[in-house]
Design a protein around this motif. Structure first.
Motif, mmCIF file in Angstrom:
data_model
loop_
_atom_site.group_PDB
_atom_site.id
_atom_site.type_symbol
_atom_site.label_atom_id
_atom_site.label_comp_id
_atom_site.label_asym_id
_atom_site.label_seq_id
_atom_site.Cartn_x
_atom_site.Cartn_y
_atom_site.Cartn_z
ATOM 1 N N ASP A 198 0.894 -1.130 -0.044
ATOM 2 C CA ASP A 198 0.023 0.047 0.056
ATOM 3 C C ASP A 198 0.735 1.371 -0.116
ATOM 4 O O ASP A 198 0.350 2.211 -0.238
ATOM 5 N N PHE A 199 2.107 1.128 0.247
ATOM 6 C CA PHE A 199 2.921 2.360 -0.106
ATOM 7 C C PHE A 199 3.107 2.715 -1.360
ATOM 8 O O PHE A 199 3.371 1.860 -2.297
ATOM 9 N N GLY A 200 3.266 4.159 -1.457
ATOM 10 C CA GLY A 200 3.614 4.667 -2.832
ATOM 11 C C GLY A 200 5.187 4.655 -3.084
ATOM 12 O O GLY A 200 5.896 4.444 -2.107
ATOM 13 N N ALA A 201 5.542 5.034 -4.014
ATOM 14 C CA ALA A 201 7.068 5.085 -4.234
ATOM 15 C C ALA A 201 7.743 6.107 -3.370
ATOM 16 O O ALA A 201 9.032 5.857 -2.983
ATOM 17 N N GLY A 202 7.285 7.250 -3.299
ATOM 18 C CA GLY A 202 7.855 8.304 -2.435
ATOM 19 C C GLY A 202 7.819 7.749 -0.923
ATOM 20 O O GLY A 202 8.943 7.909 0.017
ATOM 21 N N GLU A 203 6.842 7.030 -0.601
ATOM 22 C CA GLU A 203 7.055 6.537 0.861
ATOM 23 C C GLU A 203 8.018 5.378 0.920
ATOM 24 O O GLU A 203 8.489 5.001 2.135
ATOM 25 N N VAL A 204 7.981 4.377 0.059
ATOM 26 C CA VAL A 204 8.826 3.351 0.027
ATOM 27 C C VAL A 204 10.478 4.126 -0.104
ATOM 28 O O VAL A 204 11.277 3.580 0.989
ATOM 29 N N ALA A 205 10.701 4.826 -0.601
ATOM 30 C CA ALA A 205 11.995 5.835 -0.757
ATOM 31 C C ALA A 205 12.206 6.498 0.616
ATOM 32 O O ALA A 205 13.438 5.892 1.252
ATOM 33 N N ARG A 206 11.542 6.968 1.354
ATOM 34 C CA ARG A 206 11.520 7.520 2.579
ATOM 35 C C ARG A 206 11.856 6.574 3.550
ATOM 36 O O ARG A 206 12.592 6.567 4.451
ATOM 37 N N SER A 207 11.128 5.369 3.551
ATOM 38 C CA SER A 207 11.068 4.083 4.590
ATOM 39 C C SER A 207 12.460 3.467 4.240
ATOM 40 O O SER A 207 13.507 3.374 5.218
ATOM 41 N N ALA A 208 13.230 3.362 3.097
ATOM 42 C CA ALA A 208 14.454 3.011 2.920
ATOM 43 C C ALA A 208 15.413 3.898 3.399
ATOM 44 O O ALA A 208 16.553 3.323 4.160
ATOM 45 N N VAL A 209 15.360 5.112 3.217
ATOM 46 C CA VAL A 209 16.409 6.303 3.803
ATOM 47 C C VAL A 209 16.226 6.109 5.460
ATOM 48 O O VAL A 209 17.461 6.002 6.020
ATOM 49 N N ILE A 210 15.041 5.920 5.972
ATOM 50 C CA ILE A 210 14.848 5.775 7.592
ATOM 51 C C ILE A 210 15.590 4.615 7.837
ATOM 52 O O ILE A 210 16.407 4.489 8.867
ATOM 53 N N ALA A 211 15.252 3.424 7.170
ATOM 54 C CA ALA A 211 16.027 2.163 7.355
ATOM 55 C C ALA A 211 17.577 2.304 7.678
ATOM 56 O O ALA A 211 18.161 1.766 8.580
ATOM 57 N N VAL A 212 18.079 2.933 6.575
ATOM 58 C CA VAL A 212 19.442 3.231 6.480
ATOM 59 C C VAL A 212 20.282 4.045 7.450
ATOM 60 O O VAL A 212 21.112 3.671 8.305
#
Length: 153
Positions: free
Chosen positions: A54-68
């Motif tokens: 259900d995550f959009g591309a922007g939310e996926v990208a932000r989540s990856a940055v937060i994870a890193v």
């Protein structure tokens, strides 16, 4: 000053020296993990997208940055702690053995979070956890290690 450090190193039991070597390996893993997460952000984004469709591309990208970022901070703290322990365990101060025990066993528990959140490190996590458990065993079970830390109590 250097001579007293050499004398202390000569009296450090083999089990404590081995624990320090294992802690060095664990410390190296705390450098490697965030670097690999950063380098493999596309794989991380794919995993996040798969786990959260259900995550959009922007939310996926932000989540990856937060994870890193959070991974780098978390592993950076553990790297500093391992480095401190590698340095201080040879002093035979009982607090160093207790801190090593608590930190390494908590790291094993925290590994469950890493295991469940991403398959990226499934091959490495059991090896690092085994090294952490062995580190604790080397600091507590050999009589030479117990005597080494008891002399500073």
């Amino acid at each position: 000053m250097q001579r007293s450090a050499q004398v202390m190193a000569l009296r450090t039991p083999t089990s404590v020296q081995a624990a320090r070597v294992l802690l060095t390996a664990v410390a190296i893993s705390h450098v490697v993990v965030p670097v690999l997460m950063s380098v493999n952000q596309s794989a991380l984004r794919n995993q996040i997208a798969t786990q959260h469709p259900d995550f959009g591309a922007g939310e996926v990208a932000r989540s990856a940055v937060i994870a890193v970022t959070s991974g780098a901070v978390f592993h950076g703290i553990l790297l500093a702690l391992c480095a401190l322990l590698v340095w201080k365990l040879a002093t035979a101060r009982p607090w160093t053995r207790r801190l090593a025990t608590v930190s390494q066993l908590l790291s094993v528990v925290f590994s469950v979070v890493s295991w469940s959140s991403s398959p990226m490190f499934h091959t490495v996590i059991p090896v690092i956890c085994a090294a952490q458990i062995l580190t604790v065993a080397l600091l507590w079970f050999p009589s030479t290690a117990r005597e080494f830390f008891a002399q500073r109590s």
